[in-house]
Design a protein around this motif. Structure first.
Motif, mmCIF file in Angstrom:
data_model
loop_
_atom_site.group_PDB
_atom_site.id
_atom_site.type_symbol
_atom_site.label_atom_id
_atom_site.label_comp_id
_atom_site.label_asym_id
_atom_site.label_seq_id
_atom_site.Cartn_x
_atom_site.Cartn_y
_atom_site.Cartn_z
ATOM 1 N N THR A 1 -30.146 19.964 -92.107
ATOM 2 C CA THR A 1 -30.502 20.947 -93.124
ATOM 3 C C THR A 1 -29.704 22.241 -92.987
ATOM 4 O O THR A 1 -29.791 23.116 -93.836
ATOM 5 C CB THR A 1 -31.998 21.308 -93.042
ATOM 6 N N LYS A 2 -28.968 22.357 -91.895
ATOM 7 C CA LYS A 2 -28.174 23.574 -91.728
ATOM 8 C C LYS A 2 -26.757 23.409 -92.290
ATOM 9 O O LYS A 2 -25.938 24.326 -92.183
ATOM 10 C CB LYS A 2 -28.097 23.944 -90.245
ATOM 11 N N LEU A 3 -26.464 22.242 -92.832
ATOM 12 C CA LEU A 3 -25.136 21.992 -93.397
ATOM 13 C C LEU A 3 -25.155 22.221 -94.904
ATOM 14 O O LEU A 3 -26.144 21.932 -95.573
ATOM 15 C CB LEU A 3 -24.718 20.545 -93.126
ATOM 16 N N ASN B 1 -39.226 22.612 -78.802
ATOM 17 C CA ASN B 1 -38.517 23.840 -79.184
ATOM 18 C C ASN B 1 -37.051 23.857 -78.723
ATOM 19 O O ASN B 1 -36.152 24.062 -79.513
ATOM 20 C CB ASN B 1 -39.262 25.066 -78.658
ATOM 21 N N MET C 1 -32.938 36.677 -91.372
ATOM 22 C CA MET C 1 -31.855 35.707 -91.573
ATOM 23 C C MET C 1 -31.552 35.534 -93.066
ATOM 24 O O MET C 1 -30.401 35.393 -93.456
ATOM 25 C CB MET C 1 -32.252 34.348 -90.990
ATOM 26 N N ARG D 1 -26.469 25.878 -84.735
ATOM 27 C CA ARG D 1 -26.462 26.847 -85.814
ATOM 28 C C ARG D 1 -27.792 27.570 -85.854
ATOM 29 O O ARG D 1 -28.822 27.025 -85.491
ATOM 30 C CB ARG D 1 -26.225 26.156 -87.156
ATOM 31 N N LYS D 2 -27.761 28.798 -86.320
ATOM 32 C CA LYS D 2 -28.987 29.567 -86.496
ATOM 33 C C LYS D 2 -29.773 28.999 -87.664
ATOM 34 O O LYS D 2 -29.193 28.542 -88.637
ATOM 35 C CB LYS D 2 -28.651 31.030 -86.771
ATOM 36 N N PRO D 3 -31.100 29.066 -87.676
ATOM 37 C CA PRO D 3 -31.895 29.518 -86.547
ATOM 38 C C PRO D 3 -32.064 28.402 -85.530
ATOM 39 O O PRO D 3 -32.387 27.276 -85.891
ATOM 40 C CB PRO D 3 -33.230 29.857 -87.195
ATOM 41 N N SER E 1 -46.812 23.627 -76.347
ATOM 42 C CA SER E 1 -45.988 22.516 -75.893
ATOM 43 C C SER E 1 -44.502 22.718 -76.100
ATOM 44 O O SER E 1 -44.064 22.778 -77.221
ATOM 45 C CB SER E 1 -46.396 21.264 -76.676
ATOM 46 N N PRO E 2 -43.752 22.742 -75.033
ATOM 47 C CA PRO E 2 -44.125 22.975 -73.658
ATOM 48 C C PRO E 2 -44.125 24.448 -73.302
ATOM 49 O O PRO E 2 -44.847 24.849 -72.401
ATOM 50 C CB PRO E 2 -43.076 22.229 -72.851
ATOM 51 N N PRO F 1 -34.112 24.180 -97.280
ATOM 52 C CA PRO F 1 -34.512 23.829 -95.913
ATOM 53 C C PRO F 1 -33.615 24.456 -94.851
ATOM 54 O O PRO F 1 -33.973 24.477 -93.683
ATOM 55 C CB PRO F 1 -34.418 22.299 -95.903
ATOM 56 N N GLY F 2 -32.449 24.981 -95.240
ATOM 57 C CA GLY F 2 -31.580 25.592 -94.244
ATOM 58 C C GLY F 2 -30.804 26.748 -94.864
ATOM 59 O O GLY F 2 -30.754 26.891 -96.093
ATOM 60 N N PHE F 3 -30.193 27.574 -94.016
ATOM 61 C CA PHE F 3 -29.505 28.752 -94.519
ATOM 62 C C PHE F 3 -28.159 28.431 -95.154
ATOM 63 O O PHE F 3 -27.729 29.122 -96.075
ATOM 64 C CB PHE F 3 -29.353 29.790 -93.405
ATOM 65 N N ALA F 4 -27.506 27.395 -94.676
ATOM 66 C CA ALA F 4 -26.210 27.060 -95.271
ATOM 67 C C ALA F 4 -26.374 26.639 -96.730
ATOM 68 O O ALA F 4 -25.688 27.180 -97.610
ATOM 69 C CB ALA F 4 -25.514 25.980 -94.446
ATOM 70 N N PRO F 5 -27.290 25.711 -97.044
ATOM 71 C CA PRO F 5 -27.471 25.388 -98.468
ATOM 72 C C PRO F 5 -28.027 26.560 -99.285
ATOM 73 O O PRO F 5 -27.714 26.678 -100.466
ATOM 74 C CB PRO F 5 -28.443 24.196 -98.457
#
Lengths: 312, 312, 312, 312
Positions: free
Chosen positions: C56-58, C261, D127, C283-285, B174-175, D87-91
């Motif tokens: 969560t990317k911050l 996604n 990553m 931001r990645k990922p 999905s999808p 939970p994220g790469f920045a933290p």
């Protein structure tokens, strides 16, 4: 005349393996020998077609053949419980009805893995009770590791209240000593009918403590069911330290046999070594033991034999 | 003489419901009517006993009865695919063998929900291929929402390479438009045999875009299969905007019918309203529509009818 | 002077994205522009640092910088809710306390993903209430798809009863129309205090029906928040068909933007196209759109523009 | 001058608890005492802020205070590894950078719980490697029970190949002896660089067998780290039976301390009893021991003391 399972069940219900020959055929001669072995070492009941007993690798015809053979060999000496968890209620009714007609003493049902909320779980077992009917005693299997379903103490109590035909809890919430204490306290306080509680935690890896919390025995598998029988007997006689001594002697091997990946292969290897079954074969897909695994096992058996000698 | 499923399959394989009477009995008369309806609106194939089609609520006898009835009514006019996912390989072989003998054109298999790593998934389908044998074409069902198993593009390609009898991918990750593009690119580059790809995403909720990415059609359920047939036909004729026009007209209702909890009840309600099946009954456990649900549906049908009139 | 969030909240709380420049730096100029845009199109509130908003990317410093900037730009014109779900209560208190001091109107908390039984969930939110303290209004986020936690209607009602500071339910149990109806019925029957209910289901993919069931509006993201604003306004004025007309016009694109996604990449692409933010960078990922994705989007935007023109 | 972690690490890296006073404040005096205790009994390293070490119950300020205190007390005597899963790469970058500046020897990272396919997992750790930078050695934590992510042997090997800064595997795939053997075989065959492998399986519940398969030691917690130290020393000296003797003496209590619900409470109770930490307090939400639990523990400690006396 079949004795139906009821709330007074206790002792050791061994979770039987399903024996195959080297080429993967159902091995009925070994099935007979296995039944005799379990009963000779002191099993007070048997459980077959359990979640972890390769039940899903059998065709429906093979399942019936195996159940029939076990029941014939047991010949009413002890109760036999048959796993009847199914993805739907129609196949559950079909299987339960057939095995009860053959002479099983009751069936065992775990919650469907899609259940989440308390209401969903309680409603599910209301359906189970209705599906199985008034004359089929059943065992509530509480095994979150395999089902992913967590039943709180209050949910277990609601199920017991709602279901007069639920006569036993197979307790294997890992490890769940507090839950066991709470369920026992509820029946002592008169909140709920007292059902039998047999424990299945990892091959009995908490059996002495579970008995102290009020469990009536064990329902689990281990290539040395003498351990469960001995621990239960010592505990019943009031000798708790002796129960721990027996338990400790078997613990290193019991722990090894509980590995989630190769555990059943270890058990069948040991049962074949002991002459209980002809072949250690698991049906595919299933693990095979490496030579390093076998070396581990042999060492543990040797150490266990020595320790048991010292104990007696 | 049964036509076996092969890589050239295309168009709309409707995921059939299982009709019951008001009291929950298998409704064979409605089964006939449903088959006729699907074929009249343009289905190029049928799929029965799917994960979401109440298959698990049937006894094994009922399953066989239903499959037999559908096959008799279809009478070879289109291929019929039968869901054969099972908790073990022995029951999978048993079911597949029986339905192929009855005249099914192939079976459909989703990965067991315990699989996680790439190697485990690939090994599982190697076993599926061996289990089904050389003369049973099969459909790989990629539906992470129901199985919990995520198959990467490279895993899907490895399965196709390993399994000459895998002739179709039911794509419902999905999808997953990027995955669809990547799988098509692989066969265009000659990396892998070109299999048929039919998509099942939420009742075809991405069908126009999926066709643009190289899908050969849809394998899904919706009370108005005319939508999938119309979208596929317009797309095949090169009129992509017309495909979107048809799709958009049905989208509000299709979306409503895709609710994970009451979706199947909505579909059966609509099919009963349309006279295709006699009763909207779902077997327990299953949801019932509230009056508010019915009001929603009626509004959406009225709006859809108006919109379709404007379109034509 | 900050207005605290209360049970009377309604309309459209837009779930804001976090803008980055092409090189992934926090883009504060775009943040200002985005705030202005949301307010100009009719947002009655904003929600930031949501589960799906790249929070969560911050780094913790960046989180604070972004919250501060949004609050300054909003300058009290509408309430701002800040996502405060955290793996533990100490970091939750820390974040909530800081953002409330900065001028947030409330925080939003989803259940920890480890919770399963009703008791565990209720106990968790008792802790949340105690952790946040008496002066911090909070929003209960019910989003099983991302948390894996299913809260039954009775659990939601127990939480509302136990927590005087819980003033809003963010309803995004998918799709959950029956649950919405039941919660509203409970407050109408006087069983429980009436809280605000804003819905988040897949970018508002069930918004018209949810409003009919008693929702007070939407809390969700979509590159065209005009849709939610228009649907809510038409519904509030009693013109339900008009609400559906607006909804239907945006539905094909809204559906496309809800792909699990690439959805956020689609949203940022559209917001950049509309000039709201400078760069579509995630931001990645994070996923990148393919040219086929962009072609899909462009087609859907063109069709949407045409359809909206016909509508007005 | 900090020694960075490298592939030669071996022995026992104790997974430290986080001591709190009775009222839940971070207890720095106990932290000092705990560090001294671990080093006195023979720890060759320490690991702090682990997944199971109440790390998520600390504010970011408290985390830093605790790490700083441990590092000051250790004063370079042994390497200290800090859990940096985020939970994220920045933290993750933020925390890793801070603790390395403070003097940590490396960090430990487990896969994010959303990862499923081999490609996703490998890409994630690419990553991680880029995020942590060239001068930060890191430990790959393979703990499916807590993360839900299953990494096949081939995935672990790909990560080691891709990441020059990955110097250690914390092996706690349960139990995973075959995986351990396969990873060791790969480095012996020259397929991949040899990294350190320390095992964490359930408080070392498979430690003797793991050492036989090529593990370099243990990274786990247990209130009696003397067990791990003694088993490793006996094994290193070639006395495998002695290693098992020591292990068996501690096994009944180690097993009890590994209960997933109350395990950490048992450990802190025992550490407080031993005078290592002032209070057995866990921060909320956390379990409390019942009197029955304490009775179990006291019995097991008494039996363990007797058994150890017999052993020596």
């Amino acid at each position: 005349m079949t004795r139906l399972l009821d709330e007074s069940a206790k002792g050791v219900y061994v979770l039987a393996v399903t024996p195959f020959t080297d080429d993967g055929t159902l091995d009925l001669a070994s099935t007979d020998r296995m039944v005799d072995f379990y009963l000779e070492v002191g099993a007070t009941g048997l459980t077959i077609l359990g979640i972890l007993g390769e039940a899903t690798k059998l065709t429906s015809l093979e399942s019936r053949t195996f159940v029939k053979r076990v029941l014939e060999r047991v010949a009413g000496r002890v109760p036999v419980v048959v796993g009847a968890s199914a993805p739907g209620f129609a196949p559950m009714r079909e299987l339960a009805s057939e095995v009860m007609d053959m002479g099983a003493s009751g069936v065992m049902v775990a919650p469907a893995s899609t259940l989440r909320t308390d209401e969903q779980i309680v409603a599910y077992f209301d359906m189970v009770t209705a599906t199985l009917g008034e004359s089929c005693p059943w065992v509530l299997q509480d095994h979150p590791t395999s089902t992913g379903v967590q039943m709180s103490t209050s949910v277990v109590l609601r199920i017991i209240k709602n279901s007069p035909t639920c006569v036993m809890l197979k307790h294997e919430d890992s490890p769940g000593l507090a839950k066991l204490s709470a369920i026992r306290a509820a029946s002592e306080d008169g909140d709920v009918r007292r059902v039998s509680i047999l424990t299945g935690n990892g091959g009995g890896l908490f059996l002495p403590e579970e008995l102290s919390r009020g469990a009536d025995g064990a329902m689990t598998g281990f290539a040395y069911p003498e351990m469960m029988v001995g621990v239960c007997a010592a505990h019943a006689s009031g000798d708790v330290e002796r129960a721990h001594d027996i338990f400790d002697a078997y613990l290193p091997l019991a722990r090894y046999e509980q590995q989630s990946n190769i555990g059943l292969a270890v058990r069948k290897y040991l049962m074949a070594q002991r002459g209980v079954i002809a072949s250690p074969t698991l049906r595919k897909p299933g693990p095979r033991l490496s030579s390093a695994d076998v070396a581990d096992i042999e060492r543990l058996v040797t150490r266990q034999t020595k320790r048991l000698r010292e104990l007696n």
